[in-house]
Design an enzyme around this catalytic site. Sequence first.
Site, mmCIF file in Angstrom:
data_model
loop_
_atom_site.group_PDB
_atom_site.id
_atom_site.type_symbol
_atom_site.label_atom_id
_atom_site.label_comp_id
_atom_site.label_asym_id
_atom_site.label_seq_id
_atom_site.Cartn_x
_atom_site.Cartn_y
_atom_site.Cartn_z
ATOM 1 N N THR A 1 0.829 -1.207 0.000
ATOM 2 C CA THR A 1 0.000 0.000 0.000
ATOM 3 C C THR A 1 0.861 1.253 0.000
ATOM 4 O OG1 THR A 1 -1.667 -1.237 1.230
ATOM 5 C CG2 THR A 1 -1.921 1.146 1.184
ATOM 6 N N TYR B 1 4.659 -12.306 5.763
ATOM 7 C CA TYR B 1 3.595 -11.724 4.954
ATOM 8 C C TYR B 1 3.210 -12.765 3.908
ATOM 9 C CZ TYR B 1 1.259 -8.157 2.011
ATOM 10 O OH TYR B 1 0.354 -7.431 1.271
ATOM 11 N N LYS C 1 1.215 -11.794 8.813
ATOM 12 C CA LYS C 1 0.102 -11.108 8.151
ATOM 13 C C LYS C 1 -0.414 -12.076 7.101
ATOM 14 C CE LYS C 1 -1.186 -7.249 5.135
ATOM 15 N NZ LYS C 1 -0.724 -6.064 4.357
ATOM 16 N N ILE D 1 -4.291 -5.830 9.605
ATOM 17 C CA ILE D 1 -3.510 -4.842 8.857
ATOM 18 C C ILE D 1 -4.334 -4.550 7.620
ATOM 19 C CG2 ILE D 1 -1.334 -4.319 7.696
ATOM 20 C CD1 ILE D 1 -0.001 -6.441 9.450
#
Length: 322
Positions: A70, A158, A186, A224
């Site tokens: 992001t 991640y 995540k 998140i």
Amino acid sequence: MWRTEEESFSGAAVHACTGIAAASRQTPWGIWVPMVTPMRAGSLDLPGAARLAESYLEAGVNGLIILGTTGEGSLLSTHERQVFTAAVLEAVHGELPVMAGVGAIDTRAVCAQVAELDGFDLAGYLVPPPCYLRPSDAGIVWHFNEVARATERPLMLYNVPKRTGCAMSPALIRSLLAQPQISAVKECGAGNLGVLVNDPHVTVLCGEDAALLDHLLAGGAGVIAASSHIRPDLFVRLLHLAQTGRFRAARALFAKLAPLISLMFAEPNPAPVKAALALSGVISPETRLPLQPASPALVQRLEEAMALLPPHTVARDEHLAA
């Protein structure tokens, strides 16, 4: 924020840490915002970044992720990554943990990114497996071990197969989290989220915005979420409602957030997020090429969805559920 292994965590009973022993393993929890990188005329908008970071601190979020997907981290130069990190850390002045995203095809390039940022007071690094290569489980383990050797700071796994082309199984994630330096994952896959959320040895933060309510209601450690950029106070409240067992009010609030959440990935991330922030007058909607700004049609839909959100003055559960 961060909690320690010594602090109890069972389902909705999540407690903020009041102190961290030096020898304790630290794990993230709560609402973490994967910050965008504001830009103007092709350059970083550092004052805009500082305003954003300060607003998230004031809203009560538990942490920030910078330089991730992001944050357009892969499109920034080394110098830009460093000055952006410095600006955000200065804005939160130690009151909010900040993790940095690092990722590349080549593990050595990831370690180089870590070396370039390790002088900053970061809470750790968000690390995906190598993208494009699709290595075996043994290769993924080697990758994370090498990154861990490059720093003393915590790592968060991640798992985002749709971007990396490489899926980590629950068994692999569990084995990686057995290493004390790797504090959490995540997770962006609904299947893995459902399997891992009830494992007392795994701290899993939901990286799939549409699944965040289910994750919190199931006792997940946190989220998140790109959509938490917009009205982070409501996401903080959603977490509190879930943690305190007020599931009906949590569902009612999520129903009000859902139209906006559904638009956050209607076009490539982070264009919708930046467009929504621009509608609020916070930053420019500018993205870095080849990423394109949100289309006019999406901007209009975002404006309509934002108008449906509860006003800032709403605080009582009865109003949220109305």
